[in-house]
Design an enzyme around this catalytic site. Structure first.
Site, PDB file in Angstrom:
ATOM      1  N   GLY A  33      -4.151 -21.499  -7.874  1.00 32.52           N
ATOM      2  CA  GLY A  33      -4.030 -20.572  -6.757  1.00 32.52           C
ATOM      3  C   GLY A  33      -2.759 -20.858  -5.969  1.00 32.52           C
ATOM      4  O   GLY A  33      -2.065 -19.945  -5.513  1.00 32.52           O
ATOM      5  N   GLN A  51     -10.489 -17.647  -1.045  1.00 32.56           N
ATOM      6  CA  GLN A  51     -11.839 -17.970  -0.586  1.00 32.56           C
ATOM      7  C   GLN A  51     -12.843 -16.847  -0.814  1.00 32.56           C
ATOM      8  O   GLN A  51     -14.046 -17.083  -0.724  1.00 32.56           O
ATOM      9  CB  GLN A  51     -11.814 -18.337   0.907  1.00 32.56           C
ATOM     10  CG  GLN A  51     -11.246 -19.712   1.178  1.00 32.56           C
ATOM     11  CD  GLN A  51     -12.011 -20.834   0.477  1.00 32.56           C
ATOM     12  OE1 GLN A  51     -13.197 -20.734   0.205  1.00 32.56           O
ATOM     13  NE2 GLN A  51     -11.308 -21.907   0.172  1.00 32.56           N
ATOM     14  N   HIS A  91     -11.130 -21.794 -10.047  1.00 36.36           N
ATOM     15  CA  HIS A  91     -12.160 -22.822  -9.849  1.00 36.36           C
ATOM     16  C   HIS A  91     -12.998 -22.569  -8.594  1.00 36.36           C
ATOM     17  O   HIS A  91     -14.053 -23.164  -8.419  1.00 36.36           O
ATOM     18  CB  HIS A  91     -11.549 -24.226  -9.852  1.00 36.36           C
ATOM     19  CG  HIS A  91     -10.719 -24.550  -8.656  1.00 36.36           C
ATOM     20  ND1 HIS A  91     -11.255 -25.042  -7.494  1.00 36.36           N
ATOM     21  CD2 HIS A  91      -9.389 -24.448  -8.436  1.00 36.36           C
ATOM     22  CE1 HIS A  91     -10.278 -25.240  -6.621  1.00 36.36           C
ATOM     23  NE2 HIS A  91      -9.143 -24.883  -7.154  1.00 36.36           N
ATOM     24  N   CYS A  99      -8.702 -37.612  10.561  1.00 36.26           N
ATOM     25  CA  CYS A  99      -8.820 -38.902   9.890  1.00 36.26           C
ATOM     26  C   CYS A  99      -9.384 -38.757   8.486  1.00 36.26           C
ATOM     27  O   CYS A  99      -9.432 -39.702   7.722  1.00 36.26           O
ATOM     28  CB  CYS A  99      -9.693 -39.823  10.718  1.00 36.26           C
ATOM     29  SG  CYS A  99     -11.179 -39.011  11.271  1.00 36.26           S
ATOM     30  N   SER A 128      -7.823 -18.140  -7.098  1.00 37.98           N
ATOM     31  CA  SER A 128      -7.957 -19.390  -7.836  1.00 37.98           C
ATOM     32  C   SER A 128      -9.301 -19.423  -8.559  1.00 37.98           C
ATOM     33  O   SER A 128     -10.348 -19.248  -7.943  1.00 37.98           O
ATOM     34  CB  SER A 128      -7.863 -20.546  -6.832  1.00 37.98           C
ATOM     35  OG  SER A 128      -8.105 -21.757  -7.490  1.00 37.98           O
TER      36      SER A 128
END
Lengths: 379, 101
Positions: free
Chosen positions: A70, A178, A197, A321, A195
């Site tokens: 993608g 998406q 997958h 993080c 994309s």
């Protein structure tokens, strides 16, 4: 017993894709550019895969090219779309919450002397079509808008933006990574990237659609392969499996979509009820059916992901993080919402209600434990 | 364009000239969260805002870029008033918040 709740990163391989992938590895391995029998068989399989994808996307087969991802489809669309309109100008318009592949391609365009305008979003992560339209200029070469946001699931006003782009004479790239295979993309765009997958296809296959009559110039060295759009030896088995998965996923979405949407609705309602100091983010109505994102105050996203993993749940997070970076998600930043303690739950096809119930059972204690260990006493 | 790639650390925003006059009344409590990563600055703010009288100002000093989004977002969520922010000469920001309840 573990539950996979990260479909937005990648959907498990669809059984239909697996079966056709294995068959194509044996039957469509030859070079589709050659003229002998095995080669012609591979070429036919590739053409058929293209036609199947085109059928689901509602476009012509010769408008579809398979890429290696993608991301590659986006890169080719952004750079090739901009290159073809160099005479019109070197200005790009993107939304501030695009996937990093769009924003990094725009950065490259900018480094090469182009100009980029990033259109902001509201607190739900949605682009204002009027603001997007206002950013279009006579020298705008290309506009880019995602069909739906990858981190918070907000569906973007593609139809309105496409109409504004048409009125301004600016081609529009829709990054449909998406939503492709789950919902149809409104018409009116010039380029589309997706994309495989993400809809249960194999990794290593993306889709680039260039509508007939839209100008596009490859930003890469000349190559005869991939309809002269995508360089390199075609991944025929991957394309076949991608097409099989897209058809199957789209057909099943009619039943499974509403079922997943109901499970997501339950998470959206229950999480703020069960866990104090939680904010569900993303548009409450105009959103992807299978994805919900929330942020838990006073909790580090990374710690929460590790705790949920220990409890048997694979989820994702836009908190800083958790990535290989110290910056928080540009999407959450652009929305102006809490960036720490972020959890994205995205349900793959066939997710069981029992797994969602178990998630709702363990989440409150997991958050409470982490808050206690961080010394939080604030109400 | 304002996008900052997530895969690499970009330099902090250049220390802008400090505004000549403060954007609000002086804080009665200053919380030093410099060098602390989110959510710690937010936890410190939530824990210690109770130390200032209602209507008074608490300031949080922080240099984690996430705090730049999280402090105003926390104020909206908790109905506290985000008054103004200053850019610190040594890097980071001072966020000024009025305790509303």
């Amino acid at each position: 017993m573990s539950a996979y709740f990260d479909a937005a990163s990648t959907e498990p391989l669809h059984p239909a894709a697996r079966a056709e992938l294995l068959a194509a590895l044996d039957g469509a391995w030859a070079d589709p550019a050659r003229l002998y029998g095995a080669a012609r068989a591979a070429r036919m399989q590739l053409d058929r895969a293209r036609a199947r994808v085109a059928g689901v996307l509602g476009v012509r087969p010769d408008e579809v090219a398979f890429t290696s991802s993608g991301t590659q489809a986006v890169h080719l669309a952004v750079l090739g779309g901009a290159a073809a309109r160099r005479r019109a100008g070197r200005h790009l318009v993107v939304s501030a919450v695009e996937h990093s592949s769009v924003l990094h391609a725009a950065e490259l365009h900018e480094r090469d002397g182009g100009e980029v305008t990033a259109v902001g979003v509201d607190v739900h992560g949605r682009v204002d079509p009027a603001a997007f339209a206002a950013a279009l200029r006579p020298d705008t070469a290309l506009a880019c808008l995602q069909s739906a946001n990858h981190e918070v699931g907000t569906v973007q006003p593609v139809a309105e933006v496409a109409e504004a782009c048409r009125a301004a004479g600016v081609p529009l790239l829709v990054d449909a990574a998406q939503s492709a295979g789950r919902a149809d993309v409104p018409a009116g765009w010039s380029f589309l990237a997706a994309s495989a997958h993400k809809w249960g296809g194999p990794p290593g296959v993306g889709v680039l659609v260039v509508r007939k009559g839209v100008r596009w110039r490859s930003p890469l060295p000349k190559d005869e392969r991939g309809g002269r759009r995508v360089p390199g030896f075609e991944n025929v088995p991957g394309a076949v499996a991608a097409a099989a998965a897209l058809e199957a996923h789209r057909a099943e979405a009619a039943d499974d979509g509403p079922r997943l949407a109901a499970l997501v609705d339950r998470i959206r309602t229950e999480v703020p009820r069960l866990v104090p100091d939680v904010q569900v983010v993303g548009d409450p109505v105009r959103r992807l059916p299978h994805l919900v994102t929330f942020s838990c105050l006073y909790v580090a996203g990374e710690a929460l992901l590790a705790e949920l993993d220990r409890l048997g749940f694979a989820v994702s997070s836009g908190s800083s993080c958790t990535a290989d970076t110290l910056r928080p998600s540009h999407v959450l930043e652009a929305m102006g919402v809490i960036t720490h303690g972020n959890v994205r739950v995205s349900l793959p096809r066939g997710t069981g209600a029992a797994d969602v119930e178990r998630f709702l059972e363990v989440l409150p204690d997991a958050v409470a434990r982490l808050r206690r260990s961080a010394g939080v006493t604030a109400p | 364009m304002r996008f900052r790639g997530r895969t690499r650390r970009e330099p902090e925003p250049a220390a802008a000239p400090v505004p000549p006059q403060p954007g609000g009344p002086p804080p009665v409590l200053v919380i030093d969260a410099l060098g602390r990563k989110c959510p710690i600055p937010i936890i410190m703010l939530a824990e210690r805002i109770r130390e200032v009288p209602v209507g008074q100002i608490v300031a949080v000093l922080a240099d984690d870029p996430a705090a730049h989004t999280d402090v105003p977002a926390w104020c909206r969520m908790k109905s506290q008033e985000f008054v103004w922010e200053e850019t610190l000469a040594r890097g980071g920001w001072g966020f000024h918040i009025r305790r509303m309840y």
